[in-house]
Motif scaffolding. Structure first.
Motif, PDB file in Angstrom:
ATOM      1  N   MET A  14     -43.976 -66.993  -8.344  1.00 13.05           N
ATOM      2  CA  MET A  14     -43.107 -65.854  -7.962  1.00 13.05           C
ATOM      3  C   MET A  14     -43.974 -64.621  -7.744  1.00 13.05           C
ATOM      4  SD  MET A  14     -39.897 -65.481  -7.537  1.00 13.05           S
ATOM      5  CE  MET A  14     -38.775 -64.179  -7.183  1.00 13.05           C
ATOM      6  N   SER A  15     -43.826 -63.995  -6.579  1.00 17.15           N
ATOM      7  CA  SER A  15     -44.676 -62.844  -6.328  1.00 17.15           C
ATOM      8  C   SER A  15     -44.000 -61.566  -6.835  1.00 17.15           C
ATOM      9  CB  SER A  15     -44.970 -62.727  -4.835  1.00 17.15           C
ATOM     10  OG  SER A  15     -43.797 -62.375  -4.155  1.00 17.15           O
ATOM     11  N   ASP A  16     -44.817 -60.552  -7.042  1.00 17.57           N
ATOM     12  CA  ASP A  16     -44.263 -59.269  -7.488  1.00 17.57           C
ATOM     13  C   ASP A  16     -43.842 -58.459  -6.264  1.00 17.57           C
ATOM     14  OD1 ASP A  16     -46.772 -58.910  -6.543  1.00 17.57           O
ATOM     15  OD2 ASP A  16     -47.510 -57.725  -8.220  1.00 17.57           O
ATOM     16  N   THR A  17     -43.367 -57.253  -6.501  1.00 16.82           N
ATOM     17  CA  THR A  17     -42.880 -56.416  -5.406  1.00 16.82           C
ATOM     18  C   THR A  17     -43.923 -55.345  -5.119  1.00 16.82           C
ATOM     19  OG1 THR A  17     -40.610 -56.888  -5.989  1.00 16.82           O
ATOM     20  CG2 THR A  17     -40.994 -54.901  -4.683  1.00 16.82           C
ATOM     21  N   ILE A  18     -44.298 -55.249  -3.840  1.00 13.72           N
ATOM     22  CA  ILE A  18     -45.363 -54.320  -3.459  1.00 13.72           C
ATOM     23  C   ILE A  18     -44.812 -53.262  -2.494  1.00 13.72           C
ATOM     24  CG2 ILE A  18     -47.271 -55.907  -3.813  1.00 13.72           C
ATOM     25  CD1 ILE A  18     -47.210 -56.501  -0.790  1.00 13.72           C
ATOM     26  N   ALA A  19     -45.515 -52.141  -2.451  1.00 18.51           N
ATOM     27  CA  ALA A  19     -45.058 -51.060  -1.578  1.00 18.51           C
ATOM     28  C   ALA A  19     -46.248 -50.298  -1.025  1.00 18.51           C
ATOM     29  CB  ALA A  19     -44.165 -50.101  -2.357  1.00 18.51           C
ATOM     30  N   ALA A  20     -46.065 -49.719   0.159  1.00 16.29           N
ATOM     31  CA  ALA A  20     -47.115 -48.889   0.758  1.00 16.29           C
ATOM     32  C   ALA A  20     -46.512 -48.017   1.848  1.00 16.29           C
ATOM     33  CB  ALA A  20     -48.221 -49.751   1.358  1.00 16.29           C
ATOM     34  N   ILE A  21     -47.241 -46.954   2.171  1.00 18.89           N
ATOM     35  CA  ILE A  21     -46.919 -46.171   3.362  1.00 18.89           C
ATOM     36  C   ILE A  21     -47.567 -46.931   4.515  1.00 18.89           C
ATOM     37  CG2 ILE A  21     -47.236 -43.953   4.527  1.00 18.89           C
ATOM     38  CD1 ILE A  21     -47.780 -42.781   1.653  1.00 18.89           C
ATOM     39  N   VAL A  22     -46.803 -47.298   5.531  1.00 20.45           N
ATOM     40  CA  VAL A  22     -47.388 -48.138   6.583  1.00 20.45           C
ATOM     41  C   VAL A  22     -47.799 -47.363   7.827  1.00 20.45           C
ATOM     42  CG1 VAL A  22     -46.229 -50.209   5.734  1.00 20.45           C
ATOM     43  CG2 VAL A  22     -45.164 -48.882   7.550  1.00 20.45           C
ATOM     44  N   THR A  23     -47.390 -46.124   7.937  1.00 18.93           N
ATOM     45  CA  THR A  23     -47.867 -45.306   9.059  1.00 18.93           C
ATOM     46  C   THR A  23     -49.165 -44.613   8.641  1.00 18.93           C
ATOM     47  OG1 THR A  23     -46.166 -43.775   8.295  1.00 18.93           O
ATOM     48  CG2 THR A  23     -45.755 -44.883  10.372  1.00 18.93           C
ATOM     49  N   ILE A  51     -42.314 -40.173  -2.027  1.00 19.06           N
ATOM     50  CA  ILE A  51     -41.386 -41.315  -2.039  1.00 19.06           C
ATOM     51  C   ILE A  51     -42.092 -42.560  -2.584  1.00 19.06           C
ATOM     52  CG2 ILE A  51     -39.924 -42.828  -0.613  1.00 19.06           C
ATOM     53  CD1 ILE A  51     -39.477 -40.448   1.265  1.00 19.06           C
ATOM     54  N   LEU A  52     -43.361 -42.729  -2.163  1.00 21.43           N
ATOM     55  CA  LEU A  52     -44.109 -43.887  -2.672  1.00 21.43           C
ATOM     56  C   LEU A  52     -44.223 -43.820  -4.196  1.00 21.43           C
ATOM     57  CD1 LEU A  52     -45.693 -46.441  -1.950  1.00 21.43           C
ATOM     58  CD2 LEU A  52     -47.754 -45.041  -1.817  1.00 21.43           C
ATOM     59  N   ASP A  53     -44.478 -42.617  -4.721  1.00 19.72           N
ATOM     60  CA  ASP A  53     -44.553 -42.457  -6.183  1.00 19.72           C
ATOM     61  C   ASP A  53     -43.255 -42.900  -6.843  1.00 19.72           C
ATOM     62  OD1 ASP A  53     -47.078 -41.532  -6.123  1.00 19.72           O
ATOM     63  OD2 ASP A  53     -46.572 -39.401  -6.319  1.00 19.72           O
ATOM     64  N   LEU A  54     -42.131 -42.511  -6.217  1.00 20.98           N
ATOM     65  CA  LEU A  54     -40.831 -42.881  -6.800  1.00 20.98           C
ATOM     66  C   LEU A  54     -40.662 -44.407  -6.792  1.00 20.98           C
ATOM     67  CD1 LEU A  54     -38.418 -40.184  -5.276  1.00 20.98           C
ATOM     68  CD2 LEU A  54     -39.411 -40.247  -7.575  1.00 20.98           C
ATOM     69  N   ILE A  55     -41.080 -45.031  -5.693  1.00 18.32           N
ATOM     70  CA  ILE A  55     -40.933 -46.494  -5.581  1.00 18.32           C
ATOM     71  C   ILE A  55     -41.798 -47.183  -6.642  1.00 18.32           C
ATOM     72  CG2 ILE A  55     -41.310 -48.497  -4.082  1.00 18.32           C
ATOM     73  CD1 ILE A  55     -40.828 -46.567  -1.675  1.00 18.32           C
ATOM     74  N   VAL A  56     -43.023 -46.678  -6.799  1.00 17.48           N
ATOM     75  CA  VAL A  56     -43.922 -47.261  -7.806  1.00 17.48           C
ATOM     76  C   VAL A  56     -43.371 -46.978  -9.211  1.00 17.48           C
ATOM     77  CG1 VAL A  56     -46.246 -47.113  -8.797  1.00 17.48           C
ATOM     78  CG2 VAL A  56     -45.954 -47.228  -6.316  1.00 17.48           C
ATOM     79  N   GLY A  57     -42.844 -45.768  -9.393  1.00 13.57           N
ATOM     80  CA  GLY A  57     -42.243 -45.422 -10.685  1.00 13.57           C
ATOM     81  C   GLY A  57     -41.092 -46.355 -11.044  1.00 13.57           C
ATOM     82  N   ALA A  58     -40.437 -46.864 -10.001  1.00 14.56           N
ATOM     83  CA  ALA A  58     -39.293 -47.751 -10.238  1.00 14.56           C
ATOM     84  C   ALA A  58     -39.744 -49.189 -10.474  1.00 14.56           C
ATOM     85  CB  ALA A  58     -38.345 -47.682  -9.040  1.00 14.56           C
ATOM     86  N   GLY A  59     -41.048 -49.458 -10.339  1.00 16.31           N
ATOM     87  CA  GLY A  59     -41.517 -50.791 -10.715  1.00 16.31           C
ATOM     88  C   GLY A  59     -42.306 -51.559  -9.671  1.00 16.31           C
ATOM     89  N   ALA A  60     -42.511 -50.974  -8.480  1.00 16.72           N
ATOM     90  CA  ALA A  60     -43.306 -51.704  -7.482  1.00 16.72           C
ATOM     91  C   ALA A  60     -44.796 -51.471  -7.739  1.00 16.72           C
ATOM     92  CB  ALA A  60     -42.951 -51.235  -6.078  1.00 16.72           C
ATOM     93  N   ARG A  61     -45.603 -52.333  -7.168  1.00 17.27           N
ATOM     94  CA  ARG A  61     -47.057 -52.173  -7.255  1.00 17.27           C
ATOM     95  C   ARG A  61     -47.567 -51.712  -5.895  1.00 17.27           C
ATOM     96  NH1 ARG A  61     -50.816 -55.588  -5.534  1.00 17.27           N
ATOM     97  NH2 ARG A  61     -49.586 -57.506  -5.477  1.00 17.27           N
ATOM     98  N   LEU A  62     -48.635 -50.897  -5.886  1.00 14.61           N
ATOM     99  CA  LEU A  62     -49.211 -50.465  -4.610  1.00 14.61           C
ATOM    100  C   LEU A  62     -49.810 -51.673  -3.889  1.00 14.61           C
ATOM    101  CD1 LEU A  62     -51.118 -47.157  -5.492  1.00 14.61           C
ATOM    102  CD2 LEU A  62     -48.998 -47.404  -4.183  1.00 14.61           C
ATOM    103  N   ALA A  63     -49.487 -51.817  -2.618  1.00 13.37           N
ATOM    104  CA  ALA A  63     -49.996 -52.960  -1.855  1.00 13.37           C
ATOM    105  C   ALA A  63     -51.479 -52.791  -1.580  1.00 13.37           C
ATOM    106  CB  ALA A  63     -49.242 -53.070  -0.532  1.00 13.37           C
ATOM    107  N   GLU A  64     -52.196 -53.896  -1.551  1.00 15.08           N
ATOM    108  CA  GLU A  64     -53.613 -53.851  -1.191  1.00 15.08           C
ATOM    109  C   GLU A  64     -53.751 -53.929   0.331  1.00 15.08           C
ATOM    110  OE1 GLU A  64     -55.552 -56.825  -3.499  1.00 15.08           O
ATOM    111  OE2 GLU A  64     -54.789 -55.897  -5.344  1.00 15.08           O
ATOM    112  N   PRO A  65     -54.956 -53.636   0.865  1.00 13.05           N
ATOM    113  CA  PRO A  65     -55.116 -53.719   2.322  1.00 13.05           C
ATOM    114  C   PRO A  65     -54.694 -55.110   2.827  1.00 13.05           C
ATOM    115  CG  PRO A  65     -57.069 -52.773   1.333  1.00 13.05           C
ATOM    116  CD  PRO A  65     -56.187 -53.200   0.197  1.00 13.05           C
ATOM    117  N   GLY A  66     -53.910 -55.118   3.870  1.00 12.46           N
ATOM    118  CA  GLY A  66     -53.523 -56.387   4.492  1.00 12.46           C
ATOM    119  C   GLY A  66     -52.575 -57.250   3.686  1.00 12.46           C
ATOM    120  N   GLU A  67     -52.079 -56.732   2.572  1.00 10.70           N
ATOM    121  CA  GLU A  67     -51.312 -57.618   1.684  1.00 10.70           C
ATOM    122  C   GLU A  67     -49.972 -58.070   2.277  1.00 10.70           C
ATOM    123  OE1 GLU A  67     -50.927 -56.206  -2.356  1.00 10.70           O
ATOM    124  OE2 GLU A  67     -50.376 -58.207  -3.076  1.00 10.70           O
ATOM    125  N   PHE A  68     -49.350 -57.226   3.104  1.00 10.19           N
ATOM    126  CA  PHE A  68     -48.086 -57.656   3.723  1.00 10.19           C
ATOM    127  C   PHE A  68     -48.350 -58.844   4.659  1.00 10.19           C
ATOM    128  CE2 PHE A  68     -47.197 -53.112   2.808  1.00 10.19           C
ATOM    129  CZ  PHE A  68     -46.094 -53.275   1.992  1.00 10.19           C
TER     130      PHE A  68
END
Ligand SMILES: Nc1nc2c(ncn2[C@@H]2O[C@H](COP(=O)(O)OP(=O)(O)OP(=O)(O)O)[C@@H](O)[C@H]2O)c(=O)[nH]1
Ligand SMILES: [Mg+2]
Length: 457
Positions: free
Chosen positions: A1-10, A99-116
């Protein structure tokens, strides 16, 4: 099971829109804690693939952060084949990182390069060569470079390689059948048929391997070095091609002492064009280093523009040029054609068998169009016989290995060696194709591939 990741994509910076992406099992739950749709609802339950307008608010205190659009992509119909939420906010560095801080604060992990993209591969939505093509599409700087990468992304290369893979597996199956029934052995007819199958795949591989030269030049550009004796007009030619006074031009031989490298675009190809110190048989001390650099530029060039002064007889410095450029891919250019010709061009061309010279005047800027066309054609080296272009060194390496394995298999077959032996090489070739497609891979390889990506891709 993978975790939930987030990033700014622009990209970082200011723009109309800043896009954030959340991917993983908790994507929707996380977004629901932050997003408040404009239309009042008791509990926000978005339909997938629809856009919702609303606000992002800080859950601690409820302050407004931005007005945004939210889209929910339900697994598996999303970029990563997982649940994905995309939030289109105003494109400001502060807003998006808040917004990214809020998403991470809610439990997501910062995505690594190319992770999506890596997840899209690991979840089986695309194969490895398609994942790599994502980087190519983003890096494309011309129509042709884009087309080559899009062909890969859309799976045309994969389809071809998969077909070759299946054909090799079929050959292995036949060989194994003979191993299982040794009393029958490999009948002559059957061995001929297998040889044809192997040769068919090998021929296609040759064409693909050959296409890499063009593919690389189309995607990465080519290096073209202008070389010639002092005063031949190299710097004048550079300036003419750039349409600006980039390099110093004087009537004194030995003016340019260092390499001057500039980018020009010739139709759909990016060219790095290099002006260099004139090659001189008996240089002054100060020129020696410059000439060494000219040699290095020549060695690293995809094409040597050999410049001769047509208003002067051939001399020992031209001889030096002929010697230095031997064995290089070249284009012969006769300069100063506005002056009376004193170069014995027939004799010169006799020594450059097969070379079609282009006559120009760099100073008067005559016939530059023909020169540009000739550079383009020479750099690309004619139309490829294979419409699909390989653009990645990794793919080429694997195909070269596969091709060698098939040659060995073909030889063994011809010598009537045992089926096991032949099958081993055919299998090695199939494994190489599998590595391009990502049927076989190591985490190290994935790290290497996806580390080239930017964060958010
Ligand atoms: N008539 C004529 N003169 C030219 C032409 N191209 C260059 N020249 C002249 O030739 C001289 C040398 O030109 P450059 O461009 O500096 O030559 P170069 O090969 O860079 O020389 P180095 O840097 O010393 O090796 C200058 O006086 C130019 O104006 C041309 O097409 N026709
Ligand atoms: Mg010069």
């Amino acid at each position: 099971m993978s975790d939930t990741i987030a990033a700014i994509v622009t990209p970082a910076g200011e723009g109309g829109v800043g896009l954030l992406r959340i991917s993983g099992p908790e994507a929707l739950a996380l977004a629901r804690g932050l997003f408040h749709p404009a239309e009042a609802v008791v509990s926000f339950a978005p339909s997938p693939w629809r856009v919702y307008f609303g606000e992002i608010r800080d859950p601690a205190g409820g302050t407004l952060v931005d007005e945004v659009l939210l889209t929910f992509y339900k697994a598996p119909k999303s970029f990563t084949a997982e649940d994905v939420v995309e939030i289109a906010a105003h494109g400001g560095m502060y807003i998006t990182s808040r917004i990214l801080d809020l998403i991470v604060g809610a439990g997501a992990r910062l995505a690594e390069p190319g992770e999506f993209t890596r997840r899209a591969f690991q979840n089986g939505r695309i194969d490895l060569s398609q994942a790599e093509a994502v980087a190519g599409v983003i890096a494309a700087q011309s129509e042709r470079a884009l087309m080559a990468s899009l062909d890969q992304l859309k799976g045309r290369l994969s389809a071809r390689l998969n077909d070759q893979y299946e054909r090799l597996i079929a050959v292995i199956a036949q060989l194994e059948a003979s191993i299982d029934f040794p009393e029958e052995g490999l009948k002559f007819q059957k061995s001929e048929a297998l040889k044809n199958d192997i040769d068919g795949v090998a021929g296609e591989m040759d064409a693909l391997i050959e296409s890499y030269r063009q593919g690389k030049i189309i995607s990465e550009g080519a290096r073209v070095a202008i070389v010639g004796k002092p005063n031949a007009g190299k710097s004048s030619l550079l300036n003419a091609l750039l349409a600006e006074d980039r390099a110093i031009v004087t009537p004194h031989p030995g003016t340019t002492r260092d390499l001057i490298e500039e980018r020009v675009r010739i139709r759909d190809i990016h060219i790095r064009i290099i002006d260099s110190a004139g090659l001189r048989k008996h240089p002054e001390v100060i020129e020696e280093e410059g000439i060494e650099r000219t040699r290095a530029a020549l060695a690293g060039a995809d094409l040597a523009l050999m410049l001769f002064d047509a208003s002067q007889p051939l001399d020992e410095n031209d001889e030096l040029l002929l010697a230095e450029a031997a064995g290089k891919k070249k284009l012969v250019v006769l300069n100063k054609c506005d002056l009376p010709e004193r170069l014995d061009t027939a004799a010169l061309l006799g020594r450059l068998a097969g070379e079609e010279p282009v006559r120009i005047s760099a100073r008067e800027q005559t016939n530059l169009g023909a020169l540009v066309d000739a550079i383009h054609d020479r750099v690309l080296g004619g139309e490829a016989r294979e419409p699909l272009l390989l653009t990645r060194a990794r793919h080429r390496e694997q195909l070269v290995d596969a091709r060698q394995a098939l040659s060995r298999a073909g030889d063994s077959l011809g010598q009537g060696l045992s089926e096991e032996f032949i099958a081993l090489d055919v299998d090695a070739a199939a494994q190489c194709l599998g590595r391009i497609l990502g049927k076989v891979y190591s985490e190290d390889l994935l790290d290497e591939i996806f580390n080239e990506f930017c964060i958010g891709k």
